[in-house]
Scaffold this motif. Structure first.
Motif, PDB file in Angstrom:
ATOM      1  N   LEU A  48      52.791  32.302  13.308  1.00 25.69           N
ATOM      2  CA  LEU A  48      51.589  32.893  13.459  1.00 25.69           C
ATOM      3  C   LEU A  48      50.718  32.285  14.732  1.00 25.69           C
ATOM      4  CD1 LEU A  48      50.305  32.986   9.816  1.00 25.69           C
ATOM      5  CD2 LEU A  48      50.865  34.890  10.812  1.00 25.69           C
ATOM      6  N   ARG A  49      51.490  31.737  15.512  1.00 25.99           N
ATOM      7  CA  ARG A  49      51.097  30.994  16.713  1.00 25.99           C
ATOM      8  C   ARG A  49      50.132  31.878  17.518  1.00 25.99           C
ATOM      9  NH1 ARG A  49      52.357  26.805  19.990  1.00 25.99           N
ATOM     10  NH2 ARG A  49      50.484  26.717  21.786  1.00 25.99           N
ATOM     11  N   ALA A  50      50.352  33.017  17.721  1.00 30.94           N
ATOM     12  CA  ALA A  50      49.665  34.122  18.647  1.00 30.94           C
ATOM     13  C   ALA A  50      48.227  34.369  17.964  1.00 30.94           C
ATOM     14  CB  ALA A  50      50.300  35.622  18.559  1.00 30.94           C
ATOM     15  N   MET A  51      48.206  34.268  16.605  1.00 31.13           N
ATOM     16  CA  MET A  51      47.002  34.396  16.002  1.00 31.13           C
ATOM     17  C   MET A  51      45.981  33.265  16.007  1.00 31.13           C
ATOM     18  SD  MET A  51      45.952  34.935  11.794  1.00 31.13           S
ATOM     19  CE  MET A  51      46.866  36.531  11.754  1.00 31.13           C
ATOM     20  N   VAL A  52      46.924  31.967  15.976  1.00 29.81           N
ATOM     21  CA  VAL A  52      46.049  30.634  16.253  1.00 29.81           C
ATOM     22  C   VAL A  52      45.583  30.515  17.533  1.00 29.81           C
ATOM     23  CG1 VAL A  52      46.465  28.192  16.294  1.00 29.81           C
ATOM     24  CG2 VAL A  52      47.401  29.503  14.481  1.00 29.81           C
ATOM     25  N   ASP A  53      46.149  31.128  18.551  1.00 33.11           N
ATOM     26  CA  ASP A  53      45.866  30.964  19.980  1.00 33.11           C
ATOM     27  C   ASP A  53      44.649  31.816  20.146  1.00 33.11           C
ATOM     28  OD1 ASP A  53      47.731  29.153  20.536  1.00 33.11           O
ATOM     29  OD2 ASP A  53      49.190  30.466  21.318  1.00 33.11           O
ATOM     30  N   ARG A  54      44.682  32.971  19.460  1.00 33.98           N
ATOM     31  CA  ARG A  54      43.629  33.895  19.952  1.00 33.98           C
ATOM     32  C   ARG A  54      42.178  33.401  19.179  1.00 33.98           C
ATOM     33  NH1 ARG A  54      47.464  37.949  18.503  1.00 33.98           N
ATOM     34  NH2 ARG A  54      46.671  38.134  16.503  1.00 33.98           N
ATOM     35  N   LEU A  55      42.178  32.743  18.060  1.00 31.99           N
ATOM     36  CA  LEU A  55      41.113  32.419  17.391  1.00 31.99           C
ATOM     37  C   LEU A  55      40.333  31.247  18.120  1.00 31.99           C
ATOM     38  CD1 LEU A  55      41.890  32.631  13.622  1.00 31.99           C
ATOM     39  CD2 LEU A  55      39.817  33.473  14.781  1.00 31.99           C
ATOM     40  N   HIS A  56      41.548  30.375  18.776  1.00 34.10           N
ATOM     41  CA  HIS A  56      41.289  29.197  19.481  1.00 34.10           C
ATOM     42  C   HIS A  56      40.424  29.525  20.527  1.00 34.10           C
ATOM     43  CE1 HIS A  56      41.138  25.061  21.041  1.00 34.10           C
ATOM     44  NE2 HIS A  56      41.685  25.608  22.142  1.00 34.10           N
ATOM     45  N   THR A  57      40.812  30.441  21.376  1.00 36.27           N
ATOM     46  CA  THR A  57      40.092  30.955  22.799  1.00 36.27           C
ATOM     47  C   THR A  57      38.821  31.657  22.391  1.00 36.27           C
ATOM     48  OG1 THR A  57      42.266  31.635  23.682  1.00 36.27           O
ATOM     49  CG2 THR A  57      40.400  32.743  24.449  1.00 36.27           C
ATOM     50  N   LEU A  58      38.946  32.322  21.113  1.00 36.13           N
ATOM     51  CA  LEU A  58      37.333  33.068  20.775  1.00 36.13           C
ATOM     52  C   LEU A  58      36.370  31.953  20.505  1.00 36.13           C
ATOM     53  CD1 LEU A  58      38.904  36.194  18.895  1.00 36.13           C
ATOM     54  CD2 LEU A  58      37.200  36.209  21.056  1.00 36.13           C
ATOM     55  N   MET A  59      36.835  31.079  19.455  1.00 33.32           N
ATOM     56  CA  MET A  59      35.781  29.972  18.654  1.00 33.32           C
ATOM     57  C   MET A  59      35.874  28.810  19.255  1.00 33.32           C
ATOM     58  SD  MET A  59      34.920  32.625  17.034  1.00 33.32           S
ATOM     59  CE  MET A  59      33.636  31.586  16.264  1.00 33.32           C
ATOM     60  N   ILE A  60      36.977  28.401  20.147  1.00 36.88           N
ATOM     61  CA  ILE A  60      36.952  26.909  20.160  1.00 36.88           C
ATOM     62  C   ILE A  60      36.816  26.906  21.772  1.00 36.88           C
ATOM     63  CG2 ILE A  60      37.965  24.672  19.834  1.00 36.88           C
ATOM     64  CD1 ILE A  60      37.113  25.731  17.507  1.00 36.88           C
ATOM     65  N   GLY A  61      37.714  27.463  22.541  1.00 32.35           N
ATOM     66  CA  GLY A  61      37.885  27.017  24.013  1.00 32.35           C
ATOM     67  C   GLY A  61      37.876  25.933  24.579  1.00 32.35           C
ATOM     68  N   ARG A  62      38.261  24.860  24.174  1.00 30.87           N
ATOM     69  CA  ARG A  62      38.050  23.586  24.529  1.00 30.87           C
ATOM     70  C   ARG A  62      39.637  22.762  24.170  1.00 30.87           C
ATOM     71  NH1 ARG A  62      35.621  19.340  26.698  1.00 30.87           N
ATOM     72  NH2 ARG A  62      33.309  20.314  26.715  1.00 30.87           N
ATOM     73  N   GLU A  63      39.984  22.151  25.397  1.00 32.67           N
ATOM     74  CA  GLU A  63      41.306  21.388  24.955  1.00 32.67           C
ATOM     75  C   GLU A  63      41.061  19.921  25.260  1.00 32.67           C
ATOM     76  OE1 GLU A  63      44.117  22.349  23.629  1.00 32.67           O
ATOM     77  OE2 GLU A  63      43.777  24.590  24.231  1.00 32.67           O
ATOM     78  N   PRO A  64      41.821  18.940  24.773  1.00 28.21           N
ATOM     79  CA  PRO A  64      41.574  17.584  25.175  1.00 28.21           C
ATOM     80  C   PRO A  64      42.051  17.276  26.440  1.00 28.21           C
ATOM     81  CG  PRO A  64      42.758  17.872  22.919  1.00 28.21           C
ATOM     82  CD  PRO A  64      42.834  18.912  23.708  1.00 28.21           C
ATOM     83  N   ASP A  65      41.332  16.028  26.985  1.00 29.63           N
ATOM     84  CA  ASP A  65      41.890  15.622  28.142  1.00 29.63           C
ATOM     85  C   ASP A  65      43.151  14.926  28.124  1.00 29.63           C
ATOM     86  OD1 ASP A  65      39.288  16.230  29.708  1.00 29.63           O
ATOM     87  OD2 ASP A  65      38.205  14.911  28.660  1.00 29.63           O
ATOM     88  N   LEU A  66      43.376  14.408  26.912  1.00 33.94           N
ATOM     89  CA  LEU A  66      44.708  13.641  26.730  1.00 33.94           C
ATOM     90  C   LEU A  66      44.975  13.747  25.259  1.00 33.94           C
ATOM     91  CD1 LEU A  66      46.704  11.457  27.981  1.00 33.94           C
ATOM     92  CD2 LEU A  66      44.948   9.741  27.404  1.00 33.94           C
ATOM     93  N   THR A  67      46.252  13.716  25.143  1.00 35.06           N
ATOM     94  CA  THR A  67      46.684  13.700  23.643  1.00 35.06           C
ATOM     95  C   THR A  67      48.143  12.938  23.484  1.00 35.06           C
ATOM     96  OG1 THR A  67      45.981  16.021  23.324  1.00 35.06           O
ATOM     97  CG2 THR A  67      47.657  15.202  21.972  1.00 35.06           C
ATOM     98  N   PHE A  68      47.828  12.220  22.587  1.00 30.85           N
ATOM     99  CA  PHE A  68      49.133  11.258  22.181  1.00 30.85           C
ATOM    100  C   PHE A  68      49.690  11.769  20.916  1.00 30.85           C
ATOM    101  CE2 PHE A  68      46.065   8.141  24.124  1.00 30.85           C
ATOM    102  CZ  PHE A  68      47.044   7.677  25.133  1.00 30.85           C
ATOM    103  N   ILE A  69      50.969  12.036  21.002  1.00 30.50           N
ATOM    104  CA  ILE A  69      51.654  12.659  19.891  1.00 30.50           C
ATOM    105  C   ILE A  69      52.569  11.391  19.454  1.00 30.50           C
ATOM    106  CG2 ILE A  69      53.315  14.379  19.153  1.00 30.50           C
ATOM    107  CD1 ILE A  69      52.359  16.318  21.175  1.00 30.50           C
TER     108      ILE A  69
END
Length: 202
Positions: A113-134
């Protein structure tokens, strides 16, 4: 440390990311940064209520689609009430999980369901971290550690080892896809050694 940054920690359950997020917040604070340490799901009053819905109960309590909506609702409240106000005030925000977790947990492992996740993120969140540690860790060891906590928030651990292995591959793929933002950290080492490596990014 006057520049506000949004930094996230990601990884499978029991990988040690919460410990490392706390250690990094302490390291930055010790260098004079104004730091907010938060978490997902949670980090605001409304999001903490949703946290109880998604992390407790039977593993099959929610469909993957419902999970995506719940996590997105929690993230939106977290963003509005905690993350954005802190960044606007010039603070550094360190979050234990953010959108990458939904991309992997629901988007890549619960029915593609990644496409759904990405669409919702674009619509409702619209922000990415500056840095991510995995934080990458052996799934069997991480699962054993996660279940040993007996936190009552074990719904995803209860899906078992195969699920955790799938999650690990999802996070590895994410790190490869976003090399400018994501730093892959070997979590199969002593806590202090991991913290020392991450502190270099302060």
């Amino acid at each position: 440390m006057s520049t506000a940054r949004f930094i996230t920690f990601e990884g499978i359950d029991g990988s040690g990311k919460s410990t490392q997020a706390r250690r990094f917040a302490e390291a930055l604070g010790g260098r004079g940064a104004d730091v907010i340490l938060t978490r997902e799901p949670g980090g605001s009053s409304g999001a903490e209520e949703i946290r109880q819905l998604v992390l407790t109960g039977d593993p099959d309590r929610w469909s993957a689609e419902t999970e995506i909506l719940l996590f997105t609702a929690a993230r939106r409240d977290h963003l509005e009430k905690t993350i954005e106000p802190a960044l606007k005030a010039g603070k550094t925000v360190i979050s234990d999980r953010f959108a990458d977790s939904t991309r992997v947990y629901q988007g890549a492992t619960r029915g593609d369901l990644r496409a759904m996740v990405d669409r919702l993120h674009t619509l409702m969140i619209g922000r990415e971290p500056d840095l991510t540690f995995i934080i990458d860790m052996d799934p069997a060891t991480a699962l054993e550690r996660g279940l040993a906590r007996n936190s009552g928030e074990d719904r995803f651990e209860d899906f078992g080892l195969a699920f955790q292995e799938t999650l690990r591959h999802g996070f590895l793929a994410l790190a490869k896809a976003h090399p400018n933002r994501c730093v892959l950290i070997d979590g199969n080492r002593p806590v202090d050694q991991i913290a020392s490596e991450i502190a270099a990014y302060a």
